[in-house]
Design a protein around this motif. Sequence first.
Motif, short mmCIF file in Angstrom:
data_model
loop_
_atom_site.label_atom_id
_atom_site.label_comp_id
_atom_site.label_asym_id
_atom_site.label_seq_id
_atom_site.Cartn_x
_atom_site.Cartn_y
_atom_site.Cartn_z
N GLU A 1 4.65 66.18 126.99
CA GLU A 1 4.46 64.83 126.46
C GLU A 1 3.43 64.89 125.35
O GLU A 1 2.41 65.57 125.47
N TYR A 2 3.71 64.17 124.24
CA TYR A 2 2.75 64.01 123.16
C TYR A 2 1.98 62.72 123.44
O TYR A 2 2.59 61.65 123.55
N LYS A 3 0.67 62.84 123.54
CA LYS A 3 -0.19 61.67 123.72
C LYS A 3 -1.15 61.60 122.55
O LYS A 3 -1.69 62.62 122.12
N PRO A 4 -1.40 60.39 122.04
CA PRO A 4 -2.33 60.29 120.91
C PRO A 4 -3.74 60.69 121.33
O PRO A 4 -4.13 60.54 122.49
N LYS A 5 -4.50 61.21 120.37
CA LYS A 5 -5.88 61.61 120.65
C LYS A 5 -6.78 60.40 120.86
O LYS A 5 -7.82 60.50 121.48
N CYS B 1 -1.48 64.63 117.96
CA CYS B 1 -1.34 64.29 119.37
C CYS B 1 -1.83 65.44 120.24
O CYS B 1 -1.89 66.59 119.80
N ASN C 1 11.66 56.94 123.47
CA ASN C 1 10.26 57.35 123.63
C ASN C 1 10.11 58.87 123.71
O ASN C 1 9.36 59.39 124.52
N SER D 1 8.53 63.83 125.57
CA SER D 1 8.29 62.39 125.50
C SER D 1 7.04 62.10 124.68
O SER D 1 6.16 62.96 124.54
N ILE D 2 6.97 60.90 124.15
CA ILE D 2 5.84 60.47 123.33
C ILE D 2 5.35 59.14 123.87
O ILE D 2 6.15 58.24 124.13
N SER D 3 4.03 59.02 124.03
CA SER D 3 3.46 57.74 124.45
C SER D 3 2.41 57.31 123.43
O SER D 3 1.83 58.13 122.73
N GLY D 4 2.17 56.00 123.36
CA GLY D 4 1.12 55.46 122.49
C GLY D 4 1.42 55.54 121.01
O GLY D 4 0.49 55.52 120.20
N ARG E 1 -4.11 54.65 120.31
CA ARG E 1 -2.78 54.47 119.72
C ARG E 1 -2.68 55.25 118.42
O ARG E 1 -3.63 55.31 117.66
#
Length: 195
Positions: A107-111, A97, A146, A157-160, A114
């Motif tokens: 926040e952790y967002k996927p590269k 992420c 989340n 927080s984590i999304s995707g 999803r």
Amino acid sequence: VDTYLSDEVSSTTPSSNQSYSTALFKTASVKSSCDLLRNLLKNPDRPAFLLCGPNGNGKSLMINSIAAEFSGYQLVTINCSAQLNSFQVLQILKQNCLVVSGIRGKEYKPKQLRLILFMKNIDLCPNDAWGTSEVIELLLQIMNRNGFYSENLEWISISGLQICGTLMDISKQSLSTRFLSKCNIILTNYPTESD
């Protein structure tokens, strides 16, 4: 019978120069399970799901082949064992992420679009003396809130993220009932004679 050949798994055996590839034979029951997986992966709510069935019936191959159909989806496989702990799961999430800092904190967002966290043999996660699994409780917190608390008690927080897993027998497992109640469960079996 329809088949799916995975080029990514092609390999050469050390004792010979012959190459082999893993094939998913799409029998009626496999097609049905694949349709369910496809619908779960298409869902914008990213529901968690578990694929339950005996060893060697193609659960991992189904998840890998269906996830490969979607562009922008990254499948990360964690092979669960008695040595797996929540720190290792968080390290794998961090590696896959982007860590973004904003007004609401980290926040952790996927590269990619999803991130699918595939917990292979999730029923092998260890339980403590009170029957609680540290890894399962972390996954439950991520599904419910989340996000998670880091070592220094900072909320991240984590999304995707979509969580999925495989297990052998749902009746003989020791997974938390709270965790199971949050997951869609797909039952699979070996092919029948008619398949």
